[in-house]
Write a protein that holds these residues in place. Structure first.
Motif, PDB file in Angstrom:
ATOM      1  N   LEU A  40       6.516  52.874  11.999  1.00 44.34           N
ATOM      2  CA  LEU A  40       5.542  51.988  10.919  1.00 44.34           C
ATOM      3  C   LEU A  40       6.038  50.605  10.679  1.00 44.34           C
ATOM      4  O   LEU A  40       7.391  50.539  10.183  1.00 44.34           O
ATOM      5  CB  LEU A  40       5.519  52.963   9.758  1.00 44.34           C
ATOM      6  CG  LEU A  40       5.062  54.093  10.103  1.00 44.34           C
ATOM      7  CD1 LEU A  40       4.998  54.923   8.676  1.00 44.34           C
ATOM      8  CD2 LEU A  40       3.626  54.288  10.481  1.00 44.34           C
ATOM      9  N   PRO A  41       5.466  49.672  10.741  1.00 40.08           N
ATOM     10  CA  PRO A  41       5.755  48.220  10.253  1.00 40.08           C
ATOM     11  C   PRO A  41       5.924  48.205   8.863  1.00 40.08           C
ATOM     12  O   PRO A  41       5.380  48.858   7.947  1.00 40.08           O
ATOM     13  CB  PRO A  41       4.607  47.424  10.927  1.00 40.08           C
ATOM     14  CG  PRO A  41       3.594  48.183  10.712  1.00 40.08           C
ATOM     15  CD  PRO A  41       3.891  49.571  10.994  1.00 40.08           C
ATOM     16  N   PRO A  42       6.504  47.129   8.513  1.00 39.66           N
ATOM     17  CA  PRO A  42       6.927  46.940   6.946  1.00 39.66           C
ATOM     18  C   PRO A  42       5.704  46.761   6.091  1.00 39.66           C
ATOM     19  O   PRO A  42       5.616  47.368   4.828  1.00 39.66           O
ATOM     20  CB  PRO A  42       7.872  45.555   6.720  1.00 39.66           C
ATOM     21  CG  PRO A  42       8.273  45.395   8.140  1.00 39.66           C
ATOM     22  CD  PRO A  42       7.480  46.098   9.170  1.00 39.66           C
ATOM     23  N   GLU A  43       4.649  46.160   6.664  1.00 39.22           N
ATOM     24  CA  GLU A  43       3.223  46.259   6.082  1.00 39.22           C
ATOM     25  C   GLU A  43       2.788  47.713   5.557  1.00 39.22           C
ATOM     26  O   GLU A  43       1.904  47.618   4.539  1.00 39.22           O
ATOM     27  CB  GLU A  43       2.273  45.510   6.957  1.00 39.22           C
ATOM     28  CG  GLU A  43       2.613  44.142   7.250  1.00 39.22           C
ATOM     29  CD  GLU A  43       3.122  44.039   8.609  1.00 39.22           C
ATOM     30  OE1 GLU A  43       2.928  42.928   9.292  1.00 39.22           O
ATOM     31  OE2 GLU A  43       3.795  45.072   9.029  1.00 39.22           O
ATOM     32  N   LEU A  44       3.179  48.751   6.353  1.00 39.34           N
ATOM     33  CA  LEU A  44       2.669  49.860   6.101  1.00 39.34           C
ATOM     34  C   LEU A  44       3.512  50.703   5.392  1.00 39.34           C
ATOM     35  O   LEU A  44       3.298  51.884   4.895  1.00 39.34           O
ATOM     36  CB  LEU A  44       2.096  50.588   7.193  1.00 39.34           C
ATOM     37  CG  LEU A  44       0.941  49.948   8.013  1.00 39.34           C
ATOM     38  CD1 LEU A  44       0.870  50.680   9.344  1.00 39.34           C
ATOM     39  CD2 LEU A  44      -0.187  49.804   7.194  1.00 39.34           C
ATOM     40  N   ASN A  45       4.774  50.601   5.298  1.00 36.75           N
ATOM     41  CA  ASN A  45       5.600  51.430   4.792  1.00 36.75           C
ATOM     42  C   ASN A  45       6.492  50.982   3.529  1.00 36.75           C
ATOM     43  O   ASN A  45       7.444  51.316   2.837  1.00 36.75           O
ATOM     44  CB  ASN A  45       6.787  51.890   5.567  1.00 36.75           C
ATOM     45  CG  ASN A  45       7.981  50.890   5.905  1.00 36.75           C
ATOM     46  OD1 ASN A  45       8.150  49.816   5.285  1.00 36.75           O
ATOM     47  ND2 ASN A  45       8.279  50.980   7.445  1.00 36.75           N
ATOM     48  N   ARG A  46       6.049  49.563   3.143  1.00 33.53           N
ATOM     49  CA  ARG A  46       6.160  49.004   1.713  1.00 33.53           C
ATOM     50  C   ARG A  46       7.895  48.774   1.593  1.00 33.53           C
ATOM     51  O   ARG A  46       8.424  48.997   0.644  1.00 33.53           O
ATOM     52  CB  ARG A  46       5.643  49.757   0.436  1.00 33.53           C
ATOM     53  CG  ARG A  46       4.368  49.865   0.516  1.00 33.53           C
ATOM     54  CD  ARG A  46       3.759  50.459  -0.729  1.00 33.53           C
ATOM     55  NE  ARG A  46       2.402  50.210  -0.841  1.00 33.53           N
ATOM     56  CZ  ARG A  46       1.403  51.169  -0.770  1.00 33.53           C
ATOM     57  NH1 ARG A  46       1.704  52.518  -0.405  1.00 33.53           N
ATOM     58  NH2 ARG A  46       0.236  50.945  -0.788  1.00 33.53           N
ATOM     59  N   ASP A  48      11.230  46.347   3.812  1.00 36.18           N
ATOM     60  CA  ASP A  48      11.473  44.919   4.335  1.00 36.18           C
ATOM     61  C   ASP A  48      11.733  45.106   6.006  1.00 36.18           C
ATOM     62  O   ASP A  48      11.833  44.231   6.731  1.00 36.18           O
ATOM     63  CB  ASP A  48      12.457  44.091   3.719  1.00 36.18           C
ATOM     64  CG  ASP A  48      12.337  43.744   2.575  1.00 36.18           C
ATOM     65  OD1 ASP A  48      10.983  43.482   2.193  1.00 36.18           O
ATOM     66  OD2 ASP A  48      13.317  43.545   1.918  1.00 36.18           O
ATOM     67  N   ALA A  49      11.855  46.354   6.541  1.00 32.47           N
ATOM     68  CA  ALA A  49      12.044  46.852   7.929  1.00 32.47           C
ATOM     69  C   ALA A  49      11.099  47.935   8.306  1.00 32.47           C
ATOM     70  O   ALA A  49      10.608  48.807   7.528  1.00 32.47           O
ATOM     71  CB  ALA A  49      13.466  47.146   7.825  1.00 32.47           C
TER      72      ALA A  49
END
Length: 150
Positions: A40-46, A48-49
């Motif tokens: 999961l990208p940072p945009e979806l897991n809230r 920075d990584a």
């Protein structure tokens, strides 16, 4: 790649979207290898990584759990480009527009996310399964929507 395999991989992506939208944890798990990895990208897991989910049960619970608080979801699968890696293994990119309907005040909003899945597939037990899915977010928008009266 054989046309039947291409069709099977397209159906696999569609069944995954359907299972998530129906909140069907068992169906999500059945579409994955036992050692599946979902990134999961940072945009979806809230954070920075990127975050990694490992194992079919963990992936299924996490993916369905992430949308369970929403009023509704609709994952619309678009084009898919797939290349064979080896016999029984393939890589591809699957486009998706994910609609996430939630309540705000007296109405509803749709947090729409245009994403791509970077997929790795394995042929196992006579069927294609996901062995890795890495989500890439291209853009998102949040808009008001009207829900039907059902």
């Amino acid at each position: 790649m054989d046309p039947a395999d291409r069709l099977a991989l397209s159906a696999l992506a569609a069944r995954y979207a359907q299972a998530v939208d129906r909140r069907d944890t068992a169906a999500v798990a059945a579409l994955c290898t036992s050692e599946v990895v979902v990134v999961l990208p940072p945009e979806l897991n809230r954070t920075d990584a990127p975050a990694e989910l490992r194992g079919r049960e963990t992936v299924a619970r996490s993916v369905v759990g992430a949308v369970s608080h929403l009023v509704a979801t609709r994952h619309v699968i678009g084009q898919q480009v797939v290349e064979t890696d080896t016999t029984g293994r393939a890589h591809g990119e699957t486009y998706c527009t994910a609609h996430h309907i939630y309540t705000r005040g007296e109405g509803h909003r749709d947090n729409r996310i245009a994403l791509r899945y970077q997929d790795t597939f394995e042929f196992s037990g006579g069927t294609w399964l996901f062995s890795r899915r890495e989500l890439v977010v291209d853009f998102a928008e949040d808009v008001p929507v009207t829900r039907s009266g059902r």
